[in-house]
Design an enzyme around this catalytic site. Structure first.
Site, PDB file in Angstrom:
ATOM      1  CG  ASP A  95      34.706  17.561 -76.813  1.00  0.00           C
ATOM      2  OD1 ASP A  95      34.301  16.883 -75.855  1.00  0.00           O
ATOM      3  OD2 ASP A  95      35.905  17.768 -77.038  1.00  0.00           O
ATOM      4  CG  HIS A  96      34.790  19.347 -72.917  1.00  0.00           C
ATOM      5  ND1 HIS A  96      34.754  18.993 -71.582  1.00  0.00           N
ATOM      6  CD2 HIS A  96      35.627  18.472 -73.517  1.00  0.00           C
ATOM      7  CE1 HIS A  96      35.542  17.949 -71.387  1.00  0.00           C
ATOM      8  NE2 HIS A  96      36.078  17.611 -72.552  1.00  0.00           N
ATOM      9  CD  GLU A 169      38.937  19.830 -75.106  1.00  0.00           C
ATOM     10  OE1 GLU A 169      39.276  19.239 -76.136  1.00  0.00           O
ATOM     11  OE2 GLU A 169      38.284  19.301 -74.201  1.00  0.00           O
ATOM     12  CG  HIS A 212      41.198  18.562 -71.402  1.00  0.00           C
ATOM     13  ND1 HIS A 212      40.198  19.228 -70.713  1.00  0.00           N
ATOM     14  CD2 HIS A 212      40.597  17.480 -71.941  1.00  0.00           C
ATOM     15  CE1 HIS A 212      39.059  18.574 -70.846  1.00  0.00           C
ATOM     16  NE2 HIS A 212      39.273  17.517 -71.579  1.00  0.00           N
ATOM     17  CG  HIS A 249      36.652  13.780 -71.205  1.00  0.00           C
ATOM     18  ND1 HIS A 249      35.774  14.728 -70.716  1.00  0.00           N
ATOM     19  CD2 HIS A 249      35.954  13.085 -72.132  1.00  0.00           C
ATOM     20  CE1 HIS A 249      34.602  14.601 -71.311  1.00  0.00           C
ATOM     21  NE2 HIS A 249      34.690  13.605 -72.167  1.00  0.00           N
ATOM     22  CG  ASN A 271      36.548  13.012 -75.648  1.00  0.00           C
ATOM     23  OD1 ASN A 271      35.786  12.102 -75.930  1.00  0.00           O
ATOM     24  ND2 ASN A 271      36.134  14.147 -75.114  1.00  0.00           N
TER      25      ASN A 271
END
Length: 339
Positions: A95-96, A169, A212, A249, A271
């Site tokens: 992920d990110h 996040e 997020h 997201h 996600n």
């Protein structure tokens, strides 16, 4: 079934887009959360994606190690072993990853997979995400182009973020404002730089107000129609229907209609992290309150091993998280779609 091969992963994405559903991508931080995620997908009869963020990878490596690559490799290798006991396909994704962690996370992992591919094996991870939302668009796409060449060689898929997701996040934070919406120009620039698959396959996280974190329904102003505008404009220029394979997201608190619209416009991956974190933790809190005198050695007593054994409360956590994964599959329409 082992972890999805590159061909199986590509087919998973193609099938989702053509059949009008998307896969939940579940963040995992331990063997317990990984097992819970896979069980949830199996219970739903859905293929799925598990993913490891930079913070999740560091945590998984152990508090004395705190090394992202070590934790990510450990979770991926564990997934390769346990996934063989299931009949569904599981893809493993990172992920990110922002710019300042590329050299200590994604690039080393790319080299590990490159070594495997050169030896005639499949890559360790099936896809990786480059999060260029904090750098200028031109630099974002320059780095994406470099990484796409590597993922293409590795038979992997690259995920990029074109636009800004609000909230925070793993230490990457953005304001919640009108900049949280990608534009047609962003879409055009992306295709001009990366192509439409001929240079390697990629997933695109176009932003349409995503944030997020934890929000009640209605707390985030999503505009899924932004995705349609970009898909239509780019598709018209290049003669391809819904040219982008999209990622959603920051979906916590999204309404069923917003999710359905996003999927209709080309989202194949969504996600899910905040909601599954809560699902995992909630029954543990309940267990501790209900078994207070057993999990603690109070008033000179010895407690109750059956209640403080981590397996006792861990099973409740895994079961609840697996159930939340099934719910995510229901929301995205992937239940029963395993080929």
């Amino acid at each position: 079934m082992p972890i999805a091969t590159p061909d199986v992963y590509a087919e998973m994405i193609d099938r989702a887009k053509s059949k009008g559903f998307a896969y939940p991508a579940i963040n995992v931080t331990s063997s317990q959360t990984l097992n819970a995620a896979i069980k949830g997908f199996a219970d739903a009869g859905s293929d799925g994606i598990i993913q490891v963020s930079t913070g999740g990878a560091e945590y998984a490596s152990g508090q004395n190690v705190k090394e992202m690559v070590t934790g990510a490799v450990a979770l991926a290798e564990f997934a390769h072993v346990v996934a063989k006991k299931y009949s569904i396909n599981i893809a493993v994704h990172t992920d990110h990853c922002p710019k300042d962690k590329l050299d200590t996370y994604v690039r080393p992992l790319l080299e590990i997979s490159a070594e495997r591919v050169r030896a005639g094996q499949d890559p360790l991870f099936q896809s990786h995400m480059w999060d260029g939302s904090a750098v200028p668009m031109a630099e974002n796409l320059d780095i994406a182009e470099e990484l796409l060449a590597k993922t293409s060689f590795n038979k992997q898929i690259l995920e990029i973020e074109v636009g800004i997701v609000g909230g925070e996040e793993d230490g990457v934070a953005h304001e919640i404002n009108d900049e949280l919406y990608s534009t047609v120009e962003d879409g055009m620039a992306t295709v001009a730089k990366l192509g439409l698959g001929e240079n390697g396959r990629y997933l695109t996280a176009l932003t349409f107000g995503n944030v997020h974190g934890v929000y009640k329904p209605g707390g985030v102003k999503l505009r899924p129609e932004v995705l349609k505008e970009i898909q239509d404009a780019v598709g018209a220029k290049y003669g391809k229907d819904r040219p982008f394979d999209l990622v959603f997201h920051g979906g916590s608190g999204s309404s069923p209609q917003e999710i359905a619209d996003a999927v209709k416009y080309g989202v194949v991956k969504m996600n899910v992290d905040t909601d599954t974190q809560y699902a995992f933790t909630r029954p543990v809190a309940d267990w501790m309150f209900k078994n207070y005198d057993g999990v603690l050695k109070i008033d000179g007593e010895v407690g109750n091993k059956k209640t403080y054994d981590p397996r006792a409360w861990g099973k409740t956590a895994e079961a609840a998280m697996a159930a939340r994964v099934v719910e995510a599959c229901e929301n995205l329409g992937s239940v029963g779609t395993h080929a």
